[in-house]
Design a protein around this motif. Sequence first.
Motif, mmCIF file in Angstrom:
data_model
loop_
_atom_site.group_PDB
_atom_site.id
_atom_site.type_symbol
_atom_site.label_atom_id
_atom_site.label_comp_id
_atom_site.label_asym_id
_atom_site.label_seq_id
_atom_site.Cartn_x
_atom_site.Cartn_y
_atom_site.Cartn_z
ATOM 1 N N THR A 88 5.379 10.098 -5.843
ATOM 2 C CA THR A 88 5.800 9.502 -4.592
ATOM 3 C C THR A 88 5.473 9.987 -3.371
ATOM 4 O O THR A 88 5.679 9.417 -2.108
ATOM 5 N N ARG A 111 4.036 8.198 -0.243
ATOM 6 C CA ARG A 111 4.993 7.529 0.658
ATOM 7 C C ARG A 111 5.505 8.511 1.824
ATOM 8 O O ARG A 111 6.088 8.008 2.510
ATOM 9 N N GLU A 127 4.906 7.258 5.417
ATOM 10 C CA GLU A 127 5.414 6.136 5.646
ATOM 11 C C GLU A 127 7.258 6.554 6.185
ATOM 12 O O GLU A 127 7.725 5.782 6.969
#
Length: 93
Positions: free
Chosen positions: A38, A41, A44
């Motif tokens: 992950t 991400r 973000e």
Amino acid sequence: AKCKLSRPVALVSGHPDKAKKVAAAYGLDPKNIYDYTTYDRLGENPAVDAIYIVLPNSMHAEYTVRLLNTSDTADGFMYQTRVGFSPKGAAAE
């Protein structure tokens, strides 16, 4: 020593149990714990302004490029590795 101008807001770890302990020690929200699947991400997360990459030197480029390729905001980040400091993701070798 305590830093007055910055604080950890997220972390990446391949060890969930260790990550939870470190997050608790620093008061991090559990949703800000990432693993290597992950990691992309991380860019973000609006709370993240700087990234310190604590990996073997041979892996710095891979993880810097992964983030740069997946985030519209990554060009505003500052990346620090154990061998140097690079504004806006410039190579630091």
